[in-house]
Design an enzyme around this catalytic site. Structure first.
Site, PDB file in Angstrom:
ATOM      1  N   SER A 150      33.705  93.999  31.316  1.00 26.41           N
ATOM      2  CA  SER A 150      34.549  94.819  30.428  1.00 26.41           C
ATOM      3  C   SER A 150      35.251  95.963  31.160  1.00 26.41           C
ATOM      4  O   SER A 150      35.489  97.028  30.591  1.00 26.41           O
ATOM      5  CB  SER A 150      33.739  95.353  29.237  1.00 26.41           C
ATOM      6  OG  SER A 150      33.249  94.278  28.456  1.00 26.41           O
ATOM      7  N   ASN A 158      39.114  87.242  37.658  1.00 25.95           N
ATOM      8  CA  ASN A 158      38.493  85.945  37.373  1.00 25.95           C
ATOM      9  C   ASN A 158      39.093  85.452  36.058  1.00 25.95           C
ATOM     10  O   ASN A 158      38.745  85.957  34.997  1.00 25.95           O
ATOM     11  CB  ASN A 158      36.972  86.127  37.254  1.00 25.95           C
ATOM     12  CG  ASN A 158      36.286  84.844  36.811  1.00 25.95           C
ATOM     13  OD1 ASN A 158      36.914  83.776  36.742  1.00 25.95           O
ATOM     14  ND2 ASN A 158      35.004  84.935  36.512  1.00 25.95           N
ATOM     15  N   TRP A 159      40.005  84.487  36.186  1.00 37.68           N
ATOM     16  CA  TRP A 159      40.737  84.043  34.988  1.00 37.68           C
ATOM     17  C   TRP A 159      39.920  83.092  34.128  1.00 37.68           C
ATOM     18  O   TRP A 159      40.349  82.709  33.051  1.00 37.68           O
ATOM     19  CB  TRP A 159      42.062  83.391  35.405  1.00 37.68           C
ATOM     20  CG  TRP A 159      43.016  84.352  36.063  1.00 37.68           C
ATOM     21  CD1 TRP A 159      42.857  85.719  36.182  1.00 37.68           C
ATOM     22  CD2 TRP A 159      44.274  84.057  36.681  1.00 37.68           C
ATOM     23  NE1 TRP A 159      43.939  86.272  36.838  1.00 37.68           N
ATOM     24  CE2 TRP A 159      44.824  85.269  37.150  1.00 37.68           C
ATOM     25  CE3 TRP A 159      44.996  82.873  36.885  1.00 37.68           C
ATOM     26  CZ2 TRP A 159      46.057  85.328  37.809  1.00 37.68           C
ATOM     27  CZ3 TRP A 159      46.207  82.939  37.536  1.00 37.68           C
ATOM     28  CH2 TRP A 159      46.741  84.149  37.992  1.00 37.68           C
ATOM     29  N   LYS A 160      38.775  82.670  34.637  1.00 39.87           N
ATOM     30  CA  LYS A 160      37.896  81.745  33.891  1.00 39.87           C
ATOM     31  C   LYS A 160      38.705  80.536  33.418  1.00 39.87           C
ATOM     32  O   LYS A 160      39.643  80.133  34.102  1.00 39.87           O
ATOM     33  CB  LYS A 160      37.190  82.496  32.757  1.00 39.87           C
ATOM     34  CG  LYS A 160      36.478  83.761  33.274  1.00 39.87           C
ATOM     35  CD  LYS A 160      35.551  84.399  32.294  1.00 39.87           C
ATOM     36  CE  LYS A 160      34.937  85.657  32.909  1.00 39.87           C
ATOM     37  NZ  LYS A 160      33.961  86.315  32.040  1.00 39.87           N
ATOM     38  N   GLU A 171      28.014  82.974  33.792  1.00 41.40           N
ATOM     39  CA  GLU A 171      28.345  81.855  32.889  1.00 41.40           C
ATOM     40  C   GLU A 171      27.889  80.535  33.506  1.00 41.40           C
ATOM     41  O   GLU A 171      27.427  79.630  32.791  1.00 41.40           O
ATOM     42  CB  GLU A 171      29.849  81.866  32.579  1.00 41.40           C
ATOM     43  CG  GLU A 171      30.200  83.017  31.634  1.00 41.40           C
ATOM     44  CD  GLU A 171      31.581  83.621  31.817  1.00 41.40           C
ATOM     45  OE1 GLU A 171      32.454  82.986  32.443  1.00 41.40           O
ATOM     46  OE2 GLU A 171      31.782  84.755  31.327  1.00 41.40           O
ATOM     47  N   GLY A 190      32.638  90.406  28.717  1.00 39.39           N
ATOM     48  CA  GLY A 190      33.390  89.924  27.558  1.00 39.39           C
ATOM     49  C   GLY A 190      32.972  90.563  26.246  1.00 39.39           C
ATOM     50  O   GLY A 190      33.350  90.107  25.176  1.00 39.39           O
ATOM     51  N   GLU A 228      27.366  92.175  37.910  1.00 37.08           N
ATOM     52  CA  GLU A 228      27.920  91.948  36.577  1.00 37.08           C
ATOM     53  C   GLU A 228      26.790  91.895  35.559  1.00 37.08           C
ATOM     54  O   GLU A 228      26.166  90.839  35.371  1.00 37.08           O
ATOM     55  CB  GLU A 228      28.691  90.620  36.536  1.00 37.08           C
ATOM     56  CG  GLU A 228      29.854  90.544  37.501  1.00 37.08           C
ATOM     57  CD  GLU A 228      30.947  89.592  37.004  1.00 37.08           C
ATOM     58  OE1 GLU A 228      32.104  90.028  36.958  1.00 37.08           O
ATOM     59  OE2 GLU A 228      30.652  88.435  36.649  1.00 37.08           O
ATOM     60  N   HIS A 265      28.294  82.964  39.101  1.00 43.99           N
ATOM     61  CA  HIS A 265      28.706  83.730  37.919  1.00 43.99           C
ATOM     62  C   HIS A 265      27.694  83.493  36.800  1.00 43.99           C
ATOM     63  O   HIS A 265      27.161  82.392  36.656  1.00 43.99           O
ATOM     64  CB  HIS A 265      30.111  83.306  37.471  1.00 43.99           C
ATOM     65  CG  HIS A 265      30.673  84.251  36.452  1.00 43.99           C
ATOM     66  ND1 HIS A 265      30.322  84.191  35.125  1.00 43.99           N
ATOM     67  CD2 HIS A 265      31.514  85.310  36.572  1.00 43.99           C
ATOM     68  CE1 HIS A 265      30.942  85.173  34.475  1.00 43.99           C
ATOM     69  NE2 HIS A 265      31.663  85.864  35.323  1.00 43.99           N
ATOM     70  N   GLY A 320      37.537  90.158  34.213  1.00 45.04           N
ATOM     71  CA  GLY A 320      37.773  88.968  33.392  1.00 45.04           C
ATOM     72  C   GLY A 320      38.977  89.193  32.493  1.00 45.04           C
ATOM     73  O   GLY A 320      40.129  89.101  32.919  1.00 45.04           O
ATOM     74  N   GLY A 321      38.717  89.526  31.240  1.00 38.89           N
ATOM     75  CA  GLY A 321      39.766  89.647  30.217  1.00 38.89           C
ATOM     76  C   GLY A 321      40.982  90.452  30.660  1.00 38.89           C
ATOM     77  O   GLY A 321      42.125  90.013  30.471  1.00 38.89           O
TER      78      GLY A 321
HETATM   79  P1  13P Z   1      35.221  90.675  31.377  1.00 43.20           P
HETATM   80  O1  13P Z   1      36.022  91.611  32.246  1.00 43.20           O
HETATM   81  O2  13P Z   1      36.058  89.876  30.436  1.00 43.20           O
HETATM   82  O3  13P Z   1      34.080  91.377  30.709  1.00 43.20           O
HETATM   83  O4  13P Z   1      34.558  89.590  32.363  1.00 43.20           O
HETATM   84  C1  13P Z   1      33.917  90.015  33.501  1.00 43.20           C
HETATM   85  C2  13P Z   1      33.587  88.831  34.325  1.00 43.20           C
HETATM   86  O5  13P Z   1      32.785  87.992  33.941  1.00 43.20           O
HETATM   87  C3  13P Z   1      34.278  88.686  35.613  1.00 43.20           C
HETATM   88  O6  13P Z   1      33.716  87.672  36.380  1.00 43.20           O
END
Ligand code: 13P
Length: 247
Positions: A210, A9-11, A95, A171, A165, A93, A231-232
């Site tokens: 993470s 997920n590149w956000k 967020e 993050g 999640e 998600h 994510g990251g």
């Molecule tokens: P991180 O891997 O950056 O913690 O993000 C996870 C995430 O929100 C994937 O959707």
């Protein structure tokens, strides 16, 4: 046997140039046996989809509108996403839930539209730190799942992917321990099994929060952790591929 799914997920990260470099990096590496998917920002979907053609790496969107067509400024329909080459769409998600006030009910409608259009919804669920400390983790993930099941029945979960999640792990660098994650994944699968054993057995439940090459192997070795929503670490081709290889 459930095939592991490692989805990036590149956000809202990157630029056209960096996205092209990231896709080239992923294509150049060794993917391992897991199914890989990437979810770039919507404006890059067609570009990335074109670059991934023939690679077996799937494309996903980060959200999907709950309506079919019309005056919904800023939204993107499921059929547009399909046309852009998407196989998956993330819904709910944390967020989106926290920063854009998406309710369980709206998330369920987005899920329904994705599923009805032949996209595989990746339904994100998970508790905040405060909820975990209060001991209501299971109640929270149950409520988030029930919103979809009550609207559409349990069988639709069989066409979807669930991503657990924990909000406190996203993050933050604070990953859930493999035992903490397995406990919630096991709970989710058992809950589904009380409604439909076939669906419970089939559905992939991903962990997100993470996840990185150093912790992925142990998380993915747990019986009910069928992959990751990254994510990251998905923004670096080498890290993303390394997670894929450990699946
Ligand atoms: P991180 O891997 O950056 O913690 O993000 C996870 C995430 O929100 C994937 O959707």
């Amino acid at each position: 046997m459930r095939t592991p799914l490692i989805a990036g997920n590149w956000k809202m990260n990157g630029s056209l140039q960096s996205v092209i470099e990231l896709v080239e990096g992923i294509k150049a590496g060794e993917a391992g046996k897991a199914q890989l998917a990437v979810c770039p920002p919507a404006v890059y979907l067609m570009k990335v989809g074109g670059m991934l053609d023939g690679t077996g790496i799937a494309l996903g969107a980060q959200n999907v509108c709950d309506r079919e067509t019309g005056a919904f400024t800023g939204e993107i329909s499921a059929s547009m996403l399909k046309e852009s080459g998407c196989q998956y769409a993330i819904v709910g998600h944390s967020e989106r839930r926290a920063l854009y006030q998406e309710s369980d009910e709206l998330v369920a409608r987005r899920f329904a539209m994705a599923a009805a259009s032949g996209l595989v919804p990746i339904l994100c669920i998970g508790e905040t730190l405060e909820q975990r400390e209060k001991g209501v983790t299971e109640a929270v993930v149950s409520r988030q799942l029930d919103a979809v099941i009550e609207q559409q029945g349990v069988s639709v979960i069989g066409q979807a992917v669930i991503a657990y999640e924990p909000v406190w792990a996203i993050g933050t660098g604070k990953v859930a321990t493999p035992e903490q994650a397995q406990a919630v994944h096991g709970f989710i699968r058992e809950k589904l099994a009380t409604l439909d054993a076939g669906v419970a057995d089939k559905v992939q439940i991903l962990y997100g929060g993470s996840m990185n090459p150093a912790n992925a192997g142990e998380l993915l070795s747990k019986p009910d952790i069928d992959g990751g929503l990254i994510g990251g670490a998905s923004l670096k081709a080498a890290d993303f591929l390394a997670i894929g290889q450990s699946a």
